[in-house]
Each structure stands twice: as C-alpha cells, then as structure tokens.
Design a protein around this motif. Structure first.
Motif, PDB file in Angstrom:
ATOM      1  N   SER A  31     -13.890   7.557  -1.575  1.00  0.00           N
ATOM      2  CA  SER A  31     -12.459   7.292  -1.419  1.00  0.00           C
ATOM      3  C   SER A  31     -12.028   6.263  -2.456  1.00  0.00           C
ATOM      4  CB  SER A  31     -12.164   6.768  -0.014  1.00  0.00           C
ATOM      5  OG  SER A  31     -10.820   6.323   0.072  1.00  0.00           O
ATOM      6  N   TYR A  35      -3.300   0.315  -5.685  1.00  0.00           N
ATOM      7  CA  TYR A  35      -2.271  -0.602  -5.215  1.00  0.00           C
ATOM      8  C   TYR A  35      -1.588  -1.247  -6.412  1.00  0.00           C
ATOM      9  CZ  TYR A  35      -4.179  -0.267  -0.508  1.00  0.00           C
ATOM     10  OH  TYR A  35      -4.594   0.206   0.711  1.00  0.00           O
ATOM     11  N   GLN A  37       0.504  -4.656  -7.512  1.00  0.00           N
ATOM     12  CA  GLN A  37       0.784  -6.026  -7.086  1.00  0.00           C
ATOM     13  C   GLN A  37       1.785  -6.663  -8.030  1.00  0.00           C
ATOM     14  OE1 GLN A  37      -2.472  -8.890  -7.034  1.00  0.00           O
ATOM     15  NE2 GLN A  37      -1.497 -10.028  -5.371  1.00  0.00           N
ATOM     16  N   LEU A  43       1.668  -6.728  -2.569  1.00  0.00           N
ATOM     17  CA  LEU A  43       0.717  -5.630  -2.717  1.00  0.00           C
ATOM     18  C   LEU A  43       1.269  -4.401  -2.022  1.00  0.00           C
ATOM     19  CD1 LEU A  43      -2.422  -7.734  -2.016  1.00  0.00           C
ATOM     20  CD2 LEU A  43      -2.354  -6.050  -3.845  1.00  0.00           C
ATOM     21  N   PHE A  45       0.834  -0.102  -1.523  1.00  0.00           N
ATOM     22  CA  PHE A  45      -0.030   1.060  -1.613  1.00  0.00           C
ATOM     23  C   PHE A  45       0.623   2.149  -2.451  1.00  0.00           C
ATOM     24  CE2 PHE A  45      -3.112   4.106  -0.196  1.00  0.00           C
ATOM     25  CZ  PHE A  45      -2.428   5.281   0.042  1.00  0.00           C
ATOM     26  N   GLU A  48      -4.078   7.365  -2.279  1.00  0.00           N
ATOM     27  CA  GLU A  48      -5.504   7.387  -1.985  1.00  0.00           C
ATOM     28  C   GLU A  48      -6.054   8.791  -2.170  1.00  0.00           C
ATOM     29  OE1 GLU A  48      -6.907   8.413   1.515  1.00  0.00           O
ATOM     30  OE2 GLU A  48      -8.983   7.977   0.967  1.00  0.00           O
ATOM     31  N   ARG A  55      -4.902  12.096  -0.167  1.00  0.00           N
ATOM     32  CA  ARG A  55      -4.781  12.109   1.292  1.00  0.00           C
ATOM     33  C   ARG A  55      -3.587  11.306   1.787  1.00  0.00           C
ATOM     34  NH1 ARG A  55     -10.447  10.940   4.271  1.00  0.00           N
ATOM     35  NH2 ARG A  55     -10.149   8.889   3.314  1.00  0.00           N
ATOM     36  N   ASN A  56      -3.259  10.271   1.049  1.00  0.00           N
ATOM     37  CA  ASN A  56      -2.144   9.406   1.443  1.00  0.00           C
ATOM     38  C   ASN A  56      -1.347   9.020   0.212  1.00  0.00           C
ATOM     39  OD1 ASN A  56      -2.700   8.711   4.414  1.00  0.00           O
ATOM     40  ND2 ASN A  56      -4.654   8.233   3.443  1.00  0.00           N
ATOM     41  N   LYS A  57      -0.063   8.824   0.409  1.00  0.00           N
ATOM     42  CA  LYS A  57       0.800   8.470  -0.704  1.00  0.00           C
ATOM     43  C   LYS A  57       1.793   7.412  -0.229  1.00  0.00           C
ATOM     44  CE  LYS A  57       3.489  10.616  -4.416  1.00  0.00           C
ATOM     45  NZ  LYS A  57       4.431   9.511  -4.567  1.00  0.00           N
ATOM     46  N   GLY A  58       2.041   6.424  -1.080  1.00  0.00           N
ATOM     47  CA  GLY A  58       3.014   5.388  -0.769  1.00  0.00           C
ATOM     48  C   GLY A  58       4.405   5.790  -1.228  1.00  0.00           C
ATOM     49  N   LEU A  88       0.159  -5.850 -11.759  1.00  0.00           N
ATOM     50  CA  LEU A  88      -1.290  -5.710 -11.722  1.00  0.00           C
ATOM     51  C   LEU A  88      -1.593  -4.481 -10.877  1.00  0.00           C
ATOM     52  CD1 LEU A  88      -4.120  -6.951 -12.359  1.00  0.00           C
ATOM     53  CD2 LEU A  88      -3.932  -8.148 -10.159  1.00  0.00           C
ATOM     54  N   LEU A  90      -4.296  -2.377  -9.002  1.00  0.00           N
ATOM     55  CA  LEU A  90      -5.624  -2.561  -8.431  1.00  0.00           C
ATOM     56  C   LEU A  90      -6.147  -1.249  -7.870  1.00  0.00           C
ATOM     57  CD1 LEU A  90      -4.895  -5.890  -6.568  1.00  0.00           C
ATOM     58  CD2 LEU A  90      -6.520  -5.633  -8.434  1.00  0.00           C
ATOM     59  N   LEU A 104     -12.277  -1.826   1.912  1.00  0.00           N
ATOM     60  CA  LEU A 104     -11.983  -1.641   0.498  1.00  0.00           C
ATOM     61  C   LEU A 104     -12.661  -2.701  -0.363  1.00  0.00           C
ATOM     62  CD1 LEU A 104      -8.165  -0.830   0.583  1.00  0.00           C
ATOM     63  CD2 LEU A 104     -10.101   0.730   0.708  1.00  0.00           C
ATOM     64  N   PHE A 106     -12.263  -4.001  -4.142  1.00  0.00           N
ATOM     65  CA  PHE A 106     -11.289  -3.902  -5.217  1.00  0.00           C
ATOM     66  C   PHE A 106     -11.921  -4.146  -6.582  1.00  0.00           C
ATOM     67  CE2 PHE A 106      -7.100  -3.494  -3.315  1.00  0.00           C
ATOM     68  CZ  PHE A 106      -7.361  -3.777  -1.988  1.00  0.00           C
ATOM     69  N   GLY A 109      -8.694  -5.034 -11.697  1.00  0.00           N
ATOM     70  CA  GLY A 109      -7.289  -4.720 -11.942  1.00  0.00           C
ATOM     71  C   GLY A 109      -6.983  -4.434 -13.402  1.00  0.00           C
TER      72      GLY A 109
ATOM     73  N   TYR B  35      -8.407 -10.950   3.046  1.00  0.00           N
ATOM     74  CA  TYR B  35      -8.860 -10.964   1.662  1.00  0.00           C
ATOM     75  C   TYR B  35      -8.488 -12.302   1.037  1.00  0.00           C
ATOM     76  CZ  TYR B  35      -9.697  -5.916   1.678  1.00  0.00           C
ATOM     77  OH  TYR B  35     -10.183  -4.661   1.940  1.00  0.00           O
ATOM     78  N   SER B  42      -9.125 -10.473  -8.808  1.00  0.00           N
ATOM     79  CA  SER B  42      -8.902  -9.399  -7.845  1.00  0.00           C
ATOM     80  C   SER B  42      -9.046  -9.899  -6.407  1.00  0.00           C
ATOM     81  CB  SER B  42      -9.888  -8.266  -8.112  1.00  0.00           C
ATOM     82  OG  SER B  42      -9.576  -7.151  -7.321  1.00  0.00           O
TER      83      SER B  42
END
Lengths: 115, 112
Positions: A31, A35, A37, A43, A45, A48, A55-58, A88, A90, A104, A106, A109, B35, B42
C-alpha cells in the motif's frame, strides 16, 4: 531495511508545467499513500494505491493523479501547476496484515516550489 | 466529515516541566496515531493506539486513547530540549481505509 524513498527531494517548476514525483515503498509493503503538506492546509490525503489500484482518493482536482506499478513503486503527477501546489509531498507505505498493519511509514518528501 | 482537532497548536515550555497535548476527533474510530515531525523532515511514527483505554509509553512520552470521549492525549514528562518538534495526531477516515485525517499539529518548543 531500506525506508520509503522519494525522488526528487527538491524541485522548482513554473506555473503551467507538470511534475512527476516518485516513491519506492519499503520492501514488502503493497500500500502506498500520498499526502500534501502546506502551512495553510496542513496534511491532506491525496490518494492511496494497493496492488496497482487506487483504493481511496482525497478531495483534490483532477490535475492530481497517480499510479502504482507491479513492483509497488508509485508515481504521482500534477499537471498545469498552480502557485498553490507548492508544498511538501509525502509518500507513505504500509503493510496490510499483522501487528503493523496500516501503520504508515513516511518518506522524506518531495518539496515542490511553483514560481 | 471526520475532523481532528489538536490543542494547543503552539506550546512553549521549560525543560523539566510536564504538559499534555489533546487530540479530539469527530466520528467513531478505534485507531489513533501520533507522529512527530522535526523542521524540514518527514513524519516519524510515535504511537498507534488500537482500542479504548489503550496507553503506550516511550521514554518521556505517553499516549492514551478514550474512544468514548473521542479523545487522545500525548503527555510529556520532564521535558527535554530534544523533544522540541511538531506533533500530529491522526485518525483513520474509515475502517479498513488507508486514509488518515490529521490534526493541525502542535508545535512544541522546549527551552533550557
């Protein structure tokens, strides 16, 4: 064990151009998430991917797109760049099973500046 | 729409003091993440809280989760300068979804 690798780390583009960012996940992670930022929006999304499928969209415009390859590496593309796309970006990867599922990790970036 | 709110957003404290960062979220979730982000760097995973009443500790940091109150706390004990950073909490947008909604972040500055 190598971490999440993002390239390029820094780039400068001008309005109207497009950009492609790359992400190599941790070995075995299938996966990959992206993201954005910014100081103003924090931050957010983007999308993904898992097994080459989104599978997922912002809530971002269609100028933002991505894909994932069979080796789990992912790219995201931003077309017709706007000043507000400076951010940035990520990338994060995760496993989908076991105790670390969905945690997750990360990358460092990619910092995009749009002039 | 899931909202995650942290407070305070800025925190300046003296070394050796204790303080707590609060994270409230608006919809049901059994999984919450903390986080840390250093300037220009990051995000580093600190804690994953998986159930109501979960408590995790690492060094001078302790995180807890109350899913009924939709509240998580990050407690700092006897702060040291190295803990200066921005701390984010995040919640899964939907069960099984690899989509986190982040709080605004708390910028913590610890002064000698």
């Amino acid at each position: 064990k190598a971490g999440v690798t993002q390239t390029p780390r820094y780039l400068i583009k001008t309005r109207g151009q497009q950009v492609t960012l790359s992400c190599s996940p941790i070995s075995g992670h299938r996966s990959v998430s992206w993201y954005q930022q910014t100081p103003g929006q924090g931050l957010q999304f983007l999308f993904e991917y898992f097994s080459e499928t989104q599978r997922n969209k912002g809530n971002f415009p269609g100028r933002f797109s991505g894909r994932q390859f069979s080796n789990s590496r992912s790219e995201m593309n931003v077309s017709t760049l706007e000043l507000g796309d400076s951010a940035l970006y990520l990338c994060a990867s995760s496993t989908t099973g076991g105790r670390s599922a969905n945690v997750l990790t990360f990358g460092a970036g990619s910092r995009l500046t749009v002039l | 729409e899931l909202k995650v709110e942290q407070n305070p957003l800025f925190l300046s404290m003296q070394e050796g003091k204790n303080y707590t960062i609060y994270c409230n979220y608006s919809t049901t979730s059994d999984r919450l993440y903390w986080y840390r982000q250093d300037p220009g760097k990051s995000l580093e995973s600190l804690f994953v809280l998986l159930s109501n009443g979960a408590v995790k500790q690492e060094g001078r940091l302790m995180a807890s989760l109350d899913t009924k109150a939709r509240l998580s706390t990050l407690h700092i004990t006897a702060a040291v300068h190295d803990l200066s950073a921005t701390y984010f909490c995040a919640v899964d947008a939907a069960e099984g979804a690899q989509k986190l909604v982040f709080g605004q972040g708390t910028r913590l500055t610890i002064n000698p």
